[in-house]
Enzyme design. Structure first.
Site, PDB file in Angstrom:
ATOM      1  N   PRO A  64      75.282  15.376   5.152  1.00  0.00           N
ATOM      2  CA  PRO A  64      74.496  14.306   4.515  1.00  0.00           C
ATOM      3  C   PRO A  64      73.057  14.276   5.031  1.00  0.00           C
ATOM      4  O   PRO A  64      72.816  14.406   6.228  1.00  0.00           O
ATOM      5  CB  PRO A  64      75.236  13.031   4.913  1.00  0.00           C
ATOM      6  CG  PRO A  64      76.606  13.469   5.270  1.00  0.00           C
ATOM      7  CD  PRO A  64      76.458  14.860   5.816  1.00  0.00           C
ATOM      8  N   LYS A 104      68.862  10.663   9.428  1.00  0.00           N
ATOM      9  CA  LYS A 104      70.227  10.850   8.924  1.00  0.00           C
ATOM     10  C   LYS A 104      71.220   9.966   9.669  1.00  0.00           C
ATOM     11  O   LYS A 104      72.420  10.232   9.658  1.00  0.00           O
ATOM     12  CB  LYS A 104      70.631  12.318   9.080  1.00  0.00           C
ATOM     13  CG  LYS A 104      69.688  13.309   8.397  1.00  0.00           C
ATOM     14  CD  LYS A 104      70.110  14.734   8.725  1.00  0.00           C
ATOM     15  CE  LYS A 104      69.055  15.730   8.281  1.00  0.00           C
ATOM     16  NZ  LYS A 104      69.372  17.101   8.718  1.00  0.00           N
ATOM     17  N   HIS A 163      93.390  11.400   9.886  1.00  0.00           N
ATOM     18  CA  HIS A 163      91.965  11.722  10.010  1.00  0.00           C
ATOM     19  C   HIS A 163      91.087  10.500  10.256  1.00  0.00           C
ATOM     20  O   HIS A 163      89.876  10.631  10.423  1.00  0.00           O
ATOM     21  CB  HIS A 163      91.480  12.486   8.781  1.00  0.00           C
ATOM     22  CG  HIS A 163      92.172  13.797   8.590  1.00  0.00           C
ATOM     23  ND1 HIS A 163      92.109  14.796   9.540  1.00  0.00           N
ATOM     24  CD2 HIS A 163      92.955  14.260   7.596  1.00  0.00           C
ATOM     25  CE1 HIS A 163      92.824  15.831   9.119  1.00  0.00           C
ATOM     26  NE2 HIS A 163      93.345  15.525   7.951  1.00  0.00           N
ATOM     27  N   ARG A 219      86.793  16.733  10.466  1.00  0.00           N
ATOM     28  CA  ARG A 219      86.372  17.732  11.464  1.00  0.00           C
ATOM     29  C   ARG A 219      85.869  17.120  12.760  1.00  0.00           C
ATOM     30  O   ARG A 219      85.479  17.839  13.676  1.00  0.00           O
ATOM     31  CB  ARG A 219      85.359  18.687  10.842  1.00  0.00           C
ATOM     32  CG  ARG A 219      86.030  19.483   9.717  1.00  0.00           C
ATOM     33  CD  ARG A 219      85.149  20.540   9.151  1.00  0.00           C
ATOM     34  NE  ARG A 219      84.812  21.575  10.119  1.00  0.00           N
ATOM     35  CZ  ARG A 219      84.007  22.592   9.856  1.00  0.00           C
ATOM     36  NH1 ARG A 219      83.474  22.705   8.662  1.00  0.00           N
ATOM     37  NH2 ARG A 219      83.721  23.485  10.775  1.00  0.00           N
ATOM     38  N   ARG A 239      70.475  29.249   8.054  1.00  0.00           N
ATOM     39  CA  ARG A 239      70.828  28.370   6.936  1.00  0.00           C
ATOM     40  C   ARG A 239      70.503  29.076   5.619  1.00  0.00           C
ATOM     41  O   ARG A 239      69.464  29.706   5.473  1.00  0.00           O
ATOM     42  CB  ARG A 239      70.027  27.054   7.007  1.00  0.00           C
ATOM     43  CG  ARG A 239      70.165  26.298   8.317  1.00  0.00           C
ATOM     44  CD  ARG A 239      71.599  25.867   8.585  1.00  0.00           C
ATOM     45  NE  ARG A 239      72.129  24.990   7.566  1.00  0.00           N
ATOM     46  CZ  ARG A 239      72.019  23.665   7.595  1.00  0.00           C
ATOM     47  NH1 ARG A 239      71.397  23.071   8.578  1.00  0.00           N
ATOM     48  NH2 ARG A 239      72.542  22.936   6.630  1.00  0.00           N
TER      49      ARG A 239
END
Ligand SMILES: [Zn+2]
Length: 285
Positions: A2, A59, A93, A112, A270
């Site tokens: 995100p 972020k 999770h 994760r 990336r």
């Protein structure tokens, strides 16, 4: 992962559900996700506090709590936040749950386990202080690109202090806060600038194009509630911006502007997507 538009969407959708609520409990089963204070002290640092606002910096989600405390949440790659009735089934999770005084729960589901939580202090000036209480937590963040006070002049001043490749620079959080891989590629395509172009070669016109492109693509992505590539989901569901991306994830597909195939290269490990026709590197003389 995100970026600014996704985290902004999460903040906007959590705000009406959380502001005014008091935290009545805090549970977690993954101590490594707690950055500050020590995991054993974390529940005491949040329980009993009221949520005054839900905001964003770069972020990171920033929940302002009563008594000058701030709960910071980084959802990272796979973190999803929901406010749910307590009897909603919970799978393995879900790694953090906050009880709220209306009976609902704020849950962090994270397959994760990259998400991070921390409770910090705000000083008199409103700065969020870091773990050692002396360093500002966001001190290494650059300006917010959508801040109305962030002008083209400010952007020029920042750019002219920097060298290096545009793609790398846009993703550097100390240059601009909140831009990541997707929106760096999209902004460069809009501005018709090659990702490997050096910031030192831009003229005033390029600078203006890049400033507008960054702001436009971020604003449009917020409007569409972010890009649901990978695992991103906001409280009200997935975003729509993934259907409106022009280059990101479109390797080999036609450039929407010129029809030539989108290229993919790797910059700083990336994926980087661009049109080699619309975004040409300046020819060396
Ligand atoms: Zn093109």
């Amino acid at each position: 992962m995100p970026e600014l538009p996704e985290v902004e969407t999460i903040a906007r959708e959590l705000r009406p559900l959380l502001v005014g609520r008091r935290i009545t409990g805090a549970w977690f089963d993954w101590p490594n996700q707690i950055k500050h204070p020590a995991p054993a002290q974390f529940p005491a640092a949040v329980v009993g506090r009221e949520i005054l606002d839900v905001d964003r910096r770069g972020k990171w989600l920033v929940l302002s709590l009563s008594d000058n405390a701030v709960l910071i949440i980084q959802v990272k790659m796979t973190g999803v936040l929901d406010v749910l009735p307590p009897d909603t089934p919970q799978d393995k999770h879900v790694h953090a749950v906050f009880g709220l005084d209306d009976g609902s729960q704020l849950r962090l589901r994270d397959t994760r386990k990259f998400a991070r939580l921390g409770v910090y202090r705000r000083d008199e000036a409103g700065q969020v202080l870091g773990a050692d209480e002396a360093r500002e937590l966001f001190a290494d963040h650059g300006p917010e690109p959508l801040d109305p006070a962030f002008t083209l002049r400010d952007f020029r001043r920042l750019l002219r202090r920097r060298k290096g490749r545009l793609k790398t620079l846009l993703m550097d959080q100390s240059f601009l806060a909140g831009v990541g891989n997707i929106y760096a590629d999209e902004a460069l395509w809009r501005a018709r600038l090659h990702p490997l172009r050096s910031a030192a070669t831009l003229n005033a016109n390029h600078e203006r194009r890049l400033y507008s492109a960054v702001r436009e693509v971020l604003a449009e992505a917020i409007e569409r509630r972010g890009s649901s590539v990978d695992d991103y989901r906001a409280p009200q569901g997935t975003g729509n911006m993934q259907h409106f991306l022009n280059v990101y994830g479109r390797t080999g597909k036609p450039c929407p502007r010129c029809g030539r195939p989108i290229k993919r290269i790797v910059v700083n490990a990336r994926s980087t997507h661009y049109c080699s026709w619309c975004q040409r590197l300046a020819r060396k003389r």
